[in-house]
Design an enzyme around this catalytic site. Structure first.
Site, PDB file in Angstrom:
ATOM      1  N   CYS A 168       0.764  -1.470  -0.105  1.00 51.00           N
ATOM      2  CA  CYS A 168      -0.087   0.182  -0.064  1.00 51.00           C
ATOM      3  C   CYS A 168       1.127   1.282  -0.001  1.00 51.00           C
ATOM      4  O   CYS A 168       0.085   2.384  -0.289  1.00 51.00           O
ATOM      5  CB  CYS A 168      -0.998   0.100   1.058  1.00 51.00           C
ATOM      6  SG  CYS A 168      -2.185  -1.312   1.367  1.00 51.00           S
ATOM      7  N   HIS A 193      -3.473   7.542   2.151  1.00 52.63           N
ATOM      8  CA  HIS A 193      -3.756   5.981   1.645  1.00 52.63           C
ATOM      9  C   HIS A 193      -5.327   5.647   2.214  1.00 52.63           C
ATOM     10  O   HIS A 193      -5.534   6.000   2.966  1.00 52.63           O
ATOM     11  CB  HIS A 193      -2.711   5.050   1.921  1.00 52.63           C
ATOM     12  CG  HIS A 193      -3.205   3.720   1.745  1.00 52.63           C
ATOM     13  ND1 HIS A 193      -3.639   3.094   0.722  1.00 52.63           N
ATOM     14  CD2 HIS A 193      -3.366   2.485   2.655  1.00 52.63           C
ATOM     15  CE1 HIS A 193      -3.882   1.757   0.843  1.00 52.63           C
ATOM     16  NE2 HIS A 193      -3.792   1.586   2.043  1.00 52.63           N
ATOM     17  N   ASN A 242     -10.044  -0.201  -0.578  1.00 50.57           N
ATOM     18  CA  ASN A 242      -8.509  -0.233  -0.609  1.00 50.57           C
ATOM     19  C   ASN A 242      -7.960  -0.914  -1.706  1.00 50.57           C
ATOM     20  O   ASN A 242      -8.162  -1.982  -1.895  1.00 50.57           O
ATOM     21  CB  ASN A 242      -8.102  -0.964   1.015  1.00 50.57           C
ATOM     22  CG  ASN A 242      -6.463  -0.889   0.986  1.00 50.57           C
ATOM     23  OD1 ASN A 242      -5.831  -0.424   0.182  1.00 50.57           O
ATOM     24  ND2 ASN A 242      -6.004  -1.148   2.264  1.00 50.57           N
TER      25      ASN A 242
HETATM   26  O1  UT7 Z   1      -3.682  -0.830   3.812  1.00 51.58           O
HETATM   27  C1  UT7 Z   1      -3.201  -1.810   4.555  1.00 51.58           C
HETATM   28  C2  UT7 Z   1      -3.198  -1.575   5.842  1.00 51.58           C
HETATM   29  N1  UT7 Z   1      -4.466  -2.320   6.236  1.00 51.58           N
HETATM   30  C3  UT7 Z   1      -5.365  -1.676   7.034  1.00 51.58           C
HETATM   31  O2  UT7 Z   1      -4.889  -0.518   7.386  1.00 51.58           O
HETATM   32  C4  UT7 Z   1      -6.496  -2.464   7.478  1.00 51.58           C
HETATM   33  C5  UT7 Z   1      -6.605  -2.239   9.072  1.00 51.58           C
HETATM   34  N2  UT7 Z   1      -7.691  -2.984   9.430  1.00 51.58           N
HETATM   35  C6  UT7 Z   1      -8.776  -2.590   9.556  1.00 51.58           C
HETATM   36  O3  UT7 Z   1      -9.189  -1.849   8.569  1.00 51.58           O
HETATM   37  C7  UT7 Z   1      -9.900  -3.309  10.359  1.00 51.58           C
HETATM   38  O4  UT7 Z   1      -9.113  -3.790  11.345  1.00 51.58           O
HETATM   39  C8  UT7 Z   1     -10.963  -4.182   9.797  1.00 51.58           C
HETATM   40  C9  UT7 Z   1     -12.072  -3.403   9.023  1.00 51.58           C
HETATM   41  C10 UT7 Z   1     -10.388  -5.162   9.000  1.00 51.58           C
HETATM   42  C11 UT7 Z   1     -11.817  -4.930  10.920  1.00 51.58           C
HETATM   43  O5  UT7 Z   1     -12.219  -3.879  11.812  1.00 51.58           O
HETATM   44  P1  UT7 Z   1     -12.163  -4.055  13.427  1.00 51.58           P
HETATM   45  O6  UT7 Z   1     -12.890  -3.003  13.945  1.00 51.58           O
HETATM   46  O7  UT7 Z   1     -10.592  -4.107  13.596  1.00 51.58           O
HETATM   47  O8  UT7 Z   1     -12.774  -5.344  13.681  1.00 51.58           O
HETATM   48  P2  UT7 Z   1     -12.107  -6.749  14.286  1.00 51.58           P
HETATM   49  O9  UT7 Z   1     -11.426  -7.368  13.311  1.00 51.58           O
HETATM   50  O10 UT7 Z   1     -11.773  -6.432  15.764  1.00 51.58           O
HETATM   51  O11 UT7 Z   1     -13.560  -7.625  14.612  1.00 51.58           O
HETATM   52  C12 UT7 Z   1     -14.801  -6.994  15.272  1.00 51.58           C
HETATM   53  C13 UT7 Z   1     -15.964  -8.097  15.169  1.00 51.58           C
HETATM   54  C14 UT7 Z   1     -15.502  -9.447  15.284  1.00 51.58           C
HETATM   55  O12 UT7 Z   1     -16.420 -10.296  16.004  1.00 51.58           O
HETATM   56  P3  UT7 Z   1     -16.165 -10.497  17.501  1.00 51.58           P
HETATM   57  O13 UT7 Z   1     -14.979 -11.528  17.809  1.00 51.58           O
HETATM   58  O14 UT7 Z   1     -16.368  -9.207  18.269  1.00 51.58           O
HETATM   59  O15 UT7 Z   1     -17.423 -11.440  17.905  1.00 51.58           O
HETATM   60  C15 UT7 Z   1     -15.519 -10.185  14.054  1.00 51.58           C
HETATM   61  O16 UT7 Z   1     -15.498 -11.397  13.861  1.00 51.58           O
HETATM   62  O17 UT7 Z   1     -16.501  -8.004  13.990  1.00 51.58           O
HETATM   63  C16 UT7 Z   1     -16.437  -9.354  13.110  1.00 51.58           C
HETATM   64  N3  UT7 Z   1     -16.329  -9.073  11.868  1.00 51.58           N
HETATM   65  C17 UT7 Z   1     -17.413  -8.759  11.137  1.00 51.58           C
HETATM   66  N4  UT7 Z   1     -18.716  -8.754  11.180  1.00 51.58           N
HETATM   67  C18 UT7 Z   1     -19.484  -8.526  10.316  1.00 51.58           C
HETATM   68  C19 UT7 Z   1     -15.142  -9.075  11.030  1.00 51.58           C
HETATM   69  N5  UT7 Z   1     -15.406  -9.051   9.905  1.00 51.58           N
HETATM   70  C20 UT7 Z   1     -16.754  -8.828   9.748  1.00 51.58           C
HETATM   71  C21 UT7 Z   1     -17.649  -8.485   8.880  1.00 51.58           C
HETATM   72  N6  UT7 Z   1     -19.079  -8.322   9.004  1.00 51.58           N
HETATM   73  N7  UT7 Z   1     -17.227  -8.452   7.384  1.00 51.58           N
END
Ligand code: UT7
Length: 318
Positions: free
Chosen positions: A113, A245, A275
């Site tokens: 990225c 980005h 992204n």
């Molecule tokens: O460009 C390169 C760099 N990349 C980035 O900068 C991306 C960095 N990361 C992110 O953007 C975020 O971490 C994500 C969007 C990928 C995830 O968001 P988050 O707020 O960090 O969520 P999480 O991974 O902590 O998950 C929270 C909850 C989990 O459920 P529990 O364990 O709390 O019950 C996940 O299983 O959300 C759940 N979850 C979803 N729910 C509905 C994960 N993906 C989904 C989904 N729909 N698509």
């Protein structure tokens, strides 16, 4: 003599995948995706469309905006993590597509990225040293090819697209400084499990520990903003536009807060294309230049963070 952007261009493939479409593919909701990422839709390359095809559309638009023909280009750098082939480089394939027969050097840069900022920095050095007088710098990706469409925590994020800029030497304005970094200790947090010389440890798709990446990204981008301002004895209020980005609206908002900038001074396009890795900054830049927001004489800060980890920034006077 500085390197100044004299033209921008971008391209998004025709096919749109909305959050509603994703609701039918994995267990998610459109609301969750918008709230956690800011993304509403992304574009996917057609089956017969390769990264170099996307890049060619963006590059033609940038050259047209700069008023330059293919025969003027003396350097082609393509930032991509999803090249058409192992080799030749996407930049060489693109060079042929654009009819650049000047013998100009052409090569790819792979910094995920952060790729566009890396490529811009390299081109800046070519221009400052007098080795180039018209550089074409492209960020182009077909991330849909390495997306695991069954992994809901990942597949909602990525999209395909391309953005390009033309850089020329100028006495007025241009790139003030670029800052590049990497730390390979974090390679495991965001990766594709196989490649050419290492047999695949699983399907060749992206894996990311999103939450861990998120936290490092926010802190690291805070630090690169400080580093960029300090290197130029500038303060936060000197920045007119942030072109970040486009990974996640929450990361973008965190950087804007750090800079004390209202979101009206931040170029946000992540909602419409997700992204797109190396393509995201030039895509956003092109939108803000063409709609008249970014004007000559204004100060623009670009920053990126991605796999590697890699990160970087570019500060310029438009
Ligand atoms: O460009 C390169 C760099 N990349 C980035 O900068 C991306 C960095 N990361 C992110 O953007 C975020 O971490 C994500 C969007 C990928 C995830 O968001 P988050 O707020 O960090 O969520 P999480 O991974 O902590 O998950 C929270 C909850 C989990 O459920 P529990 O364990 O709390 O019950 C996940 O299983 O959300 C759940 N979850 C979803 N729910 C509905 C994960 N993906 C989904 C989904 N729909 N698509």
């Amino acid at each position: 003599m500085r390197a100044r952007v004299t033209g921008t261009g971008s391209y998004l493939p025709e096919r749109v995948l909305s959050n509603a479409d994703l609701e039918r593919m994995v267990e998610t909701t459109a609301q969750w995706i918008v709230e956690r990422t800011g993304i509403r839709s992304r574009h996917l390359a057609a089956e017969d469309e390769a990264t170099s095809d996307l890049a060619a559309h963006a590059a033609r638009r940038a050259l047209e905006a700069a008023g330059k023909g293919a025969d003027a280009v003396d350097l082609v750098i393509c930032a991509t993590t999803t090249p058409d082939l192992v080799f030749p480089s996407t930049a060489c394939l693109l060079q042929a597509k654009l009819g650049i027969h000047t013998g100009a050097p052409a090569f790819d840069v792979q910094a995920v990225c952060s790729g566009f900022v890396y490529a811009l920095s390299i081109a800046d050095n070519f221009i400052r040293s007098g080795q180039s007088r018209c550089a074409l710098v492209i960020g182009a990706e077909t991330l849909s090819r390495i997306t695991d469409w069954s992994d809901r925590s990942n597949c909602i994020l990525w999209g395909d697209g391309a953005g390009a800029v033309v850089l020329e030497p100028s006495d007025e304005g241009g790139i003030i400084s670029t800052h590049l970094h990497a730390d390979g200790r974090y390679a495991g947090l965001l990766r594709v499990s196989g490649g050419v010389s290492r047999s695949s440890l699983g399907p060749n798709v992206m894996r990311m520990e999103g939450n861990a990446v998120f936290k490092v990204a926010v802190n690291t981008l805070d630090a690169i903003v400080d580093e960029t301002l300090a290197a130029n004895q500038m303060s936060k209020s000197d920045i007119d536009w942030l072109v970040p980005h486009q990974a996640n609206i929450r990361i973008i908002q965190a950087t804007a807060r750090k800079l004390g900038m209202g979101m009206e001074r931040v170029v946000v396009t992540v909602d419409r294309h997700g992204n797109t890795s190396a393509a995201s900054i030039p895509l956003a830049l092109d939108v803000a230049v063409r709609d008249g927001r970014v004007k000559r004489g204004e100060t623009v800060l670009m920053e990126a963070f991605g796999g590697g980890f890699t990160w970087g920034s570019a500060l310029l006077t438009w």
